[in-house]
Design an enzyme around this catalytic site. Structure first.
Site, PDB file in Angstrom:
ATOM      1  N   TYR A 169       0.839  -1.203   0.000  1.00 15.59           N
ATOM      2  CA  TYR A 169       0.000   0.000   0.000  1.00 15.59           C
ATOM      3  C   TYR A 169       0.874   1.253   0.000  1.00 15.59           C
ATOM      4  O   TYR A 169       0.660   2.174  -0.812  1.00 15.59           O
ATOM      5  CB  TYR A 169      -0.896  -0.024   1.236  1.00 15.59           C
ATOM      6  CG  TYR A 169      -1.733   1.214   1.449  1.00 15.59           C
ATOM      7  CD1 TYR A 169      -2.783   1.535   0.591  1.00 15.59           C
ATOM      8  CD2 TYR A 169      -1.506   2.055   2.546  1.00 15.59           C
ATOM      9  CE1 TYR A 169      -3.575   2.652   0.808  1.00 15.59           C
ATOM     10  CE2 TYR A 169      -2.292   3.171   2.762  1.00 15.59           C
ATOM     11  CZ  TYR A 169      -3.321   3.465   1.908  1.00 15.59           C
ATOM     12  OH  TYR A 169      -4.097   4.576   2.118  1.00 15.59           O
ATOM     13  N   LYS A 188       1.134   4.049  -3.105  1.00 14.00           N
ATOM     14  CA  LYS A 188       0.883   5.469  -2.868  1.00 14.00           C
ATOM     15  C   LYS A 188       2.109   6.306  -3.222  1.00 14.00           C
ATOM     16  O   LYS A 188       1.991   7.397  -3.810  1.00 14.00           O
ATOM     17  CB  LYS A 188       0.483   5.695  -1.406  1.00 14.00           C
ATOM     18  CG  LYS A 188      -0.927   5.251  -1.070  1.00 14.00           C
ATOM     19  CD  LYS A 188      -1.965   6.180  -1.692  1.00 14.00           C
ATOM     20  CE  LYS A 188      -3.340   5.965  -1.149  1.00 14.00           C
ATOM     21  NZ  LYS A 188      -4.339   6.909  -1.698  1.00 14.00           N
TER      22      LYS A 188
END
Length: 321
Positions: free
Chosen positions: A144, A148
């Protein structure tokens, strides 16, 4: 002002939508998510709610028009879910974001894009308690965070080229979120307040010695609005990245705050049950930041944990007797 919010069906998206409607500055607001977002109670004719799968180029072409003035990118597969399903995380957090940015730069040169990133882009700090700044090199400890970070770099470069006008805000863990648990590894942080204050059991999957960087929903949304309103010239250092203000709290302090708010009855509803994958992700997140850049740019500081709980009860109530 013509505004689009992606991921508007989520908690922060819904609070942001209500705020946008209250301030009454936008001539048009579009709320989009993979499931059609619910219209806020204060809905107006200027609002429309759209079911849209933004991994589809057709959906991007339909939503991302030249009339838009501001785009809030809030969609995403959260940390724990993105770690459990790499392909889905890449598809939503990375591929869809690139589709959106590439479509916008073709049809709406220079549009303002407010991108919600995460402090999960960092790995563990150089030493315990070391306050990180935007100058510290990211080294994500989760897929994650990596997804990002890649999106951050792309939007920063498009902004450097003048293709888009990006504002990249790294959010702390938002606490307390109402509703059901999410796929975020940090979901337990809201759960250990939300469920016990409603008379329900909650599992604590990490060590009580861990600390986390948190912020209240009210403060986060105020800072998203501030990011929207900042002049392009404010980013004179060349980077569009800002670590948003928050506070550092330990799990011990969170449990003490729960007891102070809901009494021993609430605290007794916490079940300690360590979960290795969740703990590994949360341990990789630094818990302390120097947010001098955010303060210089005028972003709002967060209040105390006690005040955050007070706001949560004011906004969402409690079923504790």
């Amino acid at each position: 002002m013509d505004v689009l919010v992606t991921g508007a069906g989520g908690f922060i998206g819904s609070v942001l939508a209500e705020t946008l409607l209250r301030e009454n500055k936008a001539s048009s607001i579009t709320l989009a998510d993979v499931v059609e977002p619910a219209a806020p109670a204060s809905s107006k004719p200027t609002l429309r709610c759209v079911k849209a799968d933004l991994t589809s180029q057709k959906a991007c072409d339909s939503l991302l028009t030249k009339e838009l003035t501001h785009v809030f990118l809030l969609h995403g597969i959260m940390s724990g879910a993105a770690e459990a399903d790499l392909e889905l995380g890449i598809k939503v957090n990375l591929d869809a974001t690139r589709k959106i940015l590439d479509t916008l730069r073709r049809v709406n040169l220079g549009v303002k894009v407010i991108f919600t990133s995460t402090t999960a882009v960092y790995g563990p700090p150089p030493s315990p308690g070391y306050p990180l700044t935007e100058a510290n090199a990211p080294s994500p400890g989760s897929s994650y965070g990596a997804q990002k970070l890649i999106s951050e770099i792309l939007l920063n470069d498009y902004s450097r080229r003048g293709l888009l006008d990006g504002r990249i805000v790294r959010l702390p863990t938002v606490l307390v979120r109402p509703g059901k648990p999410t796929g975020a590894a940090s979901s337990f942080a809201s759960g250990i307040f939300r469920e016990p204050l409603n008379g329900e059991k909650s599992v604590l999957p990490v060590s009580k010695d861990l600390s986390v960087w948190i912020c209240s929903p009210r403060t986060v949304v105020k800072n998203l609005i501030h990011a929207r309103d900042l002049a392009t010239e404010a980013f004179r250092d060349g980077s569009r990245v800002v670590n948003l203000p928050g506070i550092t709290v330990s799990i011990h302090e969170m449990l003490a705050a729960l007891k102070a708010t809901g009494g021993k009855a609430a605290l007794d509803l916490i079940e300690e049950k360590r979960d290795g994958p969740t703990e590994k992700i949360v341990e990789s997140w630094p818990a302390k930041y120097d947010t001098a850049k955010a303060r210089r740019l005028g972003f709002v500081e967060d209040g105390t944990l006690a005040n955050t709980l007070k706001e949560y009860i004011e906004d969402y109530g409690t079923r504790m007797r």
